[in-house]
Design an enzyme around this catalytic site. Structure first.
Site: not given
Length: 428
Positions: A16, A40
């Site tokens: 993402k 992360g």
């Protein structure tokens, strides 16, 4: 397009961050709406690699204002460290460029200690948290006993509240056989961070709504994925927030009328970190092949924890479920390049349990653990994809794989990634 929401369609780690970085180039504001520094996001910019945990990926786009919404949980010490790392790399993280909601909740030292103690107590039944205090911080939030970022506007009073919070948590830690924390030390560590973050505090809901009325383009950036949603995921093997589209609205304080694009992000295969159901999981050489070596950030090892991810084939029932829960308008497929060289590509298209074929996800997590996947096999391709820049550069078998996913999902799949670099996103 007033507001676009980017959402993970699997168990997180879908890529993402790089998709948000791509969309941020067309956005005026990039707003993080849920989760904490358990996330992360790795973004490649030329020869620089940025590992972001809390600050939105849009911070790497000069024109975008970035903010952390009320749905996030913030560790002030880690937040300051992340800002300092970005500043050292030449990234502008000045007040006004970066905003923090006064309604966001604080991850205190006691939350981290309680997180570790809770996982220890679960033994073999542990959830597999990142041990960063996320769950306990959200527990305090819903228990109406948490600390909010707005309290950092008065750092001395904030330190006093933190001191009391640590003392209350110590009673529980000691009761359960754990060592207590030093309240004074905990307060001292956070007070310096509070002074540094005070200029960044803002009513971010009011800011976003004002910008939307002006016609600004807003990108809503989440963390984790649909199957880790506290309501809609594989409970209890979930995160403590709502990384689905509803979480974007409540986590930022904007209305549904502003959202007209919901971008789902999925890997071309599946991965999962931690415990919980994973019907299409594979093991042995194939799992190692999908996971990679761990020698670079493109391999399947957690950005935050470094833990090796469990790997498996693409699961269409998971993606259909995520499509319906979030109302995806499109899907971005990442890491297509990893599948190059496999003679066949397998897709999970259904489940079988006790002799019955299912076309949806079982209601209970216990049944999700028992299902056997029903597979469909497509031809693979040998060509490496890293140099592909147009749709016509992709092998026919790769295009057929993408088209089959779009056919099964009944939504467009017009963007794929073929490597970690910014220019390795290919659009139809």
């Amino acid at each position: 397009m007033p507001a676009t929401v980017v959402i993970g369609a699997q168990w997180g780690d879908e890529g993402k961050g790089r998709v948000a970085d791509w969309l941020a180039a067309q956005s005026d504001v990039v707003a993080r709406y849920a989760g904490g520094d358990n996330a992360g996001h790795t973004v490649y910019v030329g020869d620089q690699v940025f590992k972001l945990h809390l600050i939105p990926s849009g911070i790497l786009r000069d024109q975008a204002v970035c903010l952390l919404g009320n749905g996030t949980v913030i560790n002030p010490v880690n937040m300051v460290k992340e800002m300092e790392g970005l500043r050292a790399a030449g990234v502008d993280v000045s007040p006004g460029r970066l905003l923090i909601s006064t309604r966001a909740h604080i991850i205190a030292p006691a939350h981290i200690a309680l997180d570790a103690a809770g996982e220890k107590a679960r033994g073999a039944d542990k959830i597999g948290t990142t041990l960063r205090g996320i769950g306990p911080a959200y527990t305090d939030k819903t228990n109406r006993s948490g600390l909010r970022a707005g309290q950092m506007a008065d750092p001395e009073a904030f330190a006093d509240a933190l001191y009391k919070h640590t003392g209350a948590a110590n009673e529980r830690l000691v009761r359960d056989g754990n060592d207590p924390l030093d309240p004074q030390k905990s307060a001292e560590e956070y007070i310096d961070a509070a002074y540094k973050l005070k200029p960044y505090l803002a009513d971010t809901s009011a800011y976003l709504n004002a910008r939307l009325r002006e016609g600004a383009v807003i990108l809503c950036e989440g963390a984790q994925g649909t199957m880790l949603d506290i309501d809609h995921g594989d409970y209890p093997f979930v995160t403590s927030s709502s990384p689905t589209v509803g979480g974007a609205l409540t986590g930022l304080g904007i209305g549904a009328r502003w959202v007209d694009r919901v971008v789902g992000v999925a890997k071309a295969f599946s991965t999962r970190v931690g415990s919980g159901p994973f019907p299409t999981e594979v093991e042995g050489e194939l799992a190692a092949r999908l996971r990679g070596t761990g020698e670079n950030f493109w391999d399947e090892f957690g950005t935050t924890t470094g833990r090796p991810r469990r790997c498996g084939w693409l699961d269409m029932l998971i993606l259909k479920y995520a499509r319906d829960v979030n109302g995806f308008t499109e899907l971005v497929l990442t890491k297509l390049d990893v599948l190059s060289g496999l003679p066949e590509i397998t897709i999970g298209v259904g489940y079988e349990i006790d002799g019955t074929i299912l076309d949806g996800i079982p209601v209970t997590t216990a049944d999700q653990m028992r299902v056997k996947p029903v597979y469909e096999t497509l031809p693979g391709w040998d060509e490496p994809l890293g140099s592909a820049r147009t749709w016509n550069d992709l092998p026919k078998a790769a295009c057929a794989y993408i088209d089959r996913i779009a056919e099964l999902l009944e939504i467009p799949v017009n963007t794929v990634s073929v490597g970690p670099e910014r220019d390795q996103l290919v659009q139809r």
